[in-house]
Design an enzyme around this catalytic site. Structure first.
Site, mmCIF file in Angstrom:
data_model
loop_
_atom_site.group_PDB
_atom_site.id
_atom_site.type_symbol
_atom_site.label_atom_id
_atom_site.label_comp_id
_atom_site.label_asym_id
_atom_site.label_seq_id
_atom_site.Cartn_x
_atom_site.Cartn_y
_atom_site.Cartn_z
ATOM 1 N N TRP A 235 22.175 -34.596 22.499
ATOM 2 C CA TRP A 235 22.344 -35.341 23.738
ATOM 3 C C TRP A 235 21.745 -36.746 23.689
ATOM 4 O O TRP A 235 22.051 -37.570 24.541
ATOM 5 C CB TRP A 235 21.668 -34.574 24.891
ATOM 6 C CG TRP A 235 20.286 -34.115 24.530
ATOM 7 C CD1 TRP A 235 19.928 -32.881 24.094
ATOM 8 C CD2 TRP A 235 19.066 -34.900 24.523
ATOM 9 N NE1 TRP A 235 18.565 -32.829 23.818
ATOM 10 C CE2 TRP A 235 18.029 -34.059 24.071
ATOM 11 C CE3 TRP A 235 18.770 -36.225 24.855
ATOM 12 C CZ2 TRP A 235 16.713 -34.500 23.954
ATOM 13 C CZ3 TRP A 235 17.466 -36.668 24.736
ATOM 14 C CH2 TRP A 235 16.454 -35.809 24.287
ATOM 15 N N SER B 90 24.804 -29.119 25.612
ATOM 16 C CA SER B 90 25.289 -28.582 26.882
ATOM 17 C C SER B 90 24.904 -29.417 28.098
ATOM 18 O O SER B 90 25.452 -29.193 29.183
ATOM 19 C CB SER B 90 24.772 -27.142 27.064
ATOM 20 O OG SER B 90 25.337 -26.289 26.081
ATOM 21 N N GLU C 95 21.373 -33.858 9.835
ATOM 22 C CA GLU C 95 20.462 -34.950 10.188
ATOM 23 C C GLU C 95 19.547 -34.390 11.250
ATOM 24 O O GLU C 95 19.967 -34.163 12.379
ATOM 25 C CB GLU C 95 21.247 -36.172 10.678
ATOM 26 C CG GLU C 95 20.403 -37.449 10.754
ATOM 27 C CD GLU C 95 19.798 -37.689 12.120
ATOM 28 O OE1 GLU C 95 18.583 -37.387 12.268
ATOM 29 O OE2 GLU C 95 20.505 -38.149 13.012
ATOM 30 N N LEU C 96 18.283 -34.170 10.872
ATOM 31 C CA LEU C 96 17.386 -33.398 11.711
ATOM 32 C C LEU C 96 16.254 -34.271 12.262
ATOM 33 O O LEU C 96 16.415 -35.462 12.439
ATOM 34 C CB LEU C 96 16.861 -32.201 10.908
ATOM 35 C CG LEU C 96 17.970 -31.356 10.253
ATOM 36 C CD1 LEU C 96 17.384 -30.246 9.397
ATOM 37 C CD2 LEU C 96 18.933 -30.803 11.279
ATOM 38 N N CYS D 71 15.492 -39.625 16.715
ATOM 39 C CA CYS D 71 14.973 -39.080 15.466
ATOM 40 C C CYS D 71 14.327 -40.168 14.618
ATOM 41 O O CYS D 71 13.350 -39.925 13.921
ATOM 42 C CB CYS D 71 16.093 -38.406 14.674
ATOM 43 S SG CYS D 71 16.837 -36.996 15.500
#
Length: 455
Positions: free
Chosen positions: A130, A157, A228-229, A262
Site C-alpha cells: 500500500w 487490501s 523486494e522486501l 522500504c
C-alpha cells in the site's frame, strides 16, 4: 467476503467492495492467459505505442489519483502527484527502451548461428503493498507488458480503489482486454493463485515475512519469484561531509511518505566528532516539517496508513527508549482522530534496540555514533537487511569506494538519498529480498532467456 477501504486521517469508511470468489479468480486467470496467447506475438512498436498512451493517461489523471492515494493510505497530495509522474516516466522508459533491452544477443560458437533470445513467459502474479500504491505496480507492469507478458494484481487490501483504477487505465490506454487484471482477494487466497498452472511467476514487494511465505509456496510449485522486501537503510555521515546538505537530505529521506518506505533512511551513523552538530541540524529540519491532513498542499507528513501500524511503530519507539535510547523529538501519539505519528528522533541508539535491529516503518530517525569509518561501515552492515545505503562526504573517491565495495546493499548512493529510477536496477540482498526490478535487469527477470543454436 468484502474488502473495505478506510481513510487513515479520520478512520471513516470510504467504500466496501465485494471480493472475487475462487471461481471468479480462476476465470480471470484463464482470461488473462488467453489474452497472453495473442499479446505475446505483438511487435515492440505496438507495445511501445500503448505504453506511451498509458503514460499520457497517468499524466492526465495525476490529480485524481493523488487524491485517491491521500484518502486510502494517507499520502500527502503533492507526494502523490510526484508518484504518478514517476509511473508515467517508467511507462515512457520501457516504451523507448524495451526493444533494445530484449533484442537477440549473438554469441559466437562453432554453429552457423547461435544466440540468446528473450521470450515472454505468460501470466505473472504481482503482490503489491500500500505504501506506493501506483509506483510499486507500474514498475512491474511496464516492463512486464513491454516484454509480452500479462499480469494479475493482488494489491494490498487497504487500497482497493487504487487497484481497480490501474486496471481501468490499462484499458483506457488501448491495451487488449485482459492483459492486466486486478484480483480483489485477501491474503488467504494468494496460495491458490500461485498454484494455478497458468500463473508462471510471482513478484512481491512487501514485508520479509510475506516474502518468506510467497517464496516457500512458489518454490513448492517451481515458479520463479522476485522479492523486494523490508529495509533498514543506513546513511553514513563522515567527518568531512557538508552537514547542512547531509541533514537536509537525511531528513527528506526519513520523512518521505510519512517514513513508510522500504528505502527510506532509517539508521543515521554519524562520526562522533560531528554528531552533536548533525543532530542539532536534523532536529531543526524535522521540527520544521508540517504534519497534517494529506489533502492539504502544505502537508509534509500525513497519517500512517493504518492505526495498527502506527501503534506498532510507537511500540518500537517505546522499547528502544526503555533499552536506553534518548528521545529528543516526538515519540508520543497525538490526541485526536487519525493514525498520525509525529517526526521523531532517537539518539544514543545501539545494537540490541528495536530502532537498530528492526525496520521502523514510519517517521522515526535513529542516530548512532561511530568513532571512525571502519566502525561506521561495520555498524551499517550489521543488519539482517540489505536494501539501500548512502554515504555523505566531500571526498567523492572515498564515498564511491565505500558505496561500491564496502556497504552490503543493493543500492548505494553518495551524497544523495536512495531512490528507485527506471534506468537503474533496484532490489536488495539478505532479508531485503532477491532479483531486480527496473532497467535492463528488471525486464530480463520474467522472460525465458532461450538459447537458439543453428548448425
Amino acid at each position: 467476503m468484502s474488502i473495505t477501504s478506510v481513510d487513515p486521517s479520520n478512520g471513516s469508511t470510504i467504500k466496501t467492495y465485494e471480493a472475487h470468489t475462487p471461481e471468479q479468480v480462476t476465470q480471470i486467470i484463464e482470461e488473462t492467459h488467453q489474452a497472453w496467447t495473442s499479446w505475446r506475438t505483438t511487435d515492440h512498436g505496438h507495445r511501445s505505442a500503448l505504453l506511451h498512451n498509458l503514460s499520457k493517461v497517468l499524466d492526465q489523471r495525476k490529480a485524481e489519483l493523488a487524491k485517491l492515494m491521500a484518502s486510502e493510505m494517507g499520502k500527502p497530495i503533492t507526494q502523490g502527484v510526484a508518484e504518478v509522474e514517476k509511473c508515467a516516466a517508467v511507462c515512457s522508459y520501457y516504451a523507448d527502451h524495451a526493444a533494445d533491452h530484449l533484442k537477440d544477443q549473438l554469441i559466437e560458437t562453432e554453429a552457423t548461428k547461435s544466440y540468446a533470445t528473450f521470450q515472454p513467459i505468460g501470466v505473472v502474479l504481482a503482490i503489491m503493498p500500500w505504501n506506493f500504491p501506483f509506483w510499486q505496480v507500474f514498475r512491474f507492469l511496464a516492463p512486464a507488458l513491454a516484454a509480452g507478458n500479462c499480469g494479475v494484481l493482488k494489491h494490498a487490501s487497504n487500497v482497493p480503489g487504487c487497484a481497480l483504477v490501474i486496471e481501468e487505465m490499462v484499458q483506457q490506454a488501448g491495451f487488449p482486454d485482459n492483459v492486466f487484471r486486478t484480483l480483489m482477494v485477501g491474503s488467504a487466497a494468494v496460495d491458490a493463485v500461485i498454484e494455478h498452472p497458468l500463473v508462471k511467476a510471482v513478484t512481491l514487494t512487501g514485508s520479509t515475512g510475506a516474502g518468506q511465505k510467497v517464496a516457500q509456496k512458489a518454490g513448492s510449485v517451481i515458479k520463479k519469484t522476485v522479492l523486494e522486501l523490508g529495509g533498514s537503510d543506513a546513511y553514513i555521515v563522515l567527518e568531512d561531509a557538508d552537514l547542512e546538505s547531509a541533514a537536509t537530505t537525511c531528513t527528506d529521506s526519513r520523512l518521505i511518505n510519512g517514513g513508510q518506505s522500504c528505502i527510506a533512511a532509517k539508521r543515521f551513523i554519524v562520526m562522533e566528532t560531528i554528531a552533536e552538530r548533525f543532530t542539532q541540524l536534523m532536529l531543526e529540519k524535522m521540527r520544521a516539517k508540517k504534519m497534517g491532513a494529506p489533502d492539504q498542499e502544505d502537508t509534509d507528513i500525513g497519517p500512517q496508513a493504518r492505526q495498527e501500524l502506527r501503534d506498532e511503530l510507537h511500540d518500537q519507539v517505546q522499547r528502544s527508549i526503555d533499552a536506553g535510547a534518548k528521545c529528543i523529538l516526538g515519540g508520543s501519539i497525538p490526541e485526536g482522530p487519525g493514525a498520525y505519528y509525529p517526526p521523531t528522533i532517537l539518539a544514543n541508539v545501539k545494537k540490541g534496540m528495536a530502532a537498530f535491529d528492526e525496520e521502523l516503518f514510519g517517521p522515526v530517525a535513529a542516530i548512532i555514533t561511530a568513532k571512525d569509518e571502519a566502525e561506521a561501515i561495520a555498524l551499517a552492515n550489521d543488519s539482517v537487511f540489505g536494501l539501500g545505503g548512502a554515504v555523505f562526504t566531500q571526498d567523492l573517491e572515498r564515498g564511491e569506494r565505500i558505496a561500491a565495495t564496502q556497504l552490503e546493499a543493493g543500492s548505494c548512493f553518495v551524497n544523495s538519498l536512495v531512490k528507485s529510477d527506471p534506468r537503474l536496477p533496484f532490489g536488495g540482498i539478505k532479508q531485503s529480498g532477491y532479483g531486480r526490478e527496473l532497467g535492463i535487469f528488471g525486464i530480463h527477470e520474467f522472460v525465458n532467456i532461450k538459447t537458439v543454436y543453428v548448425k
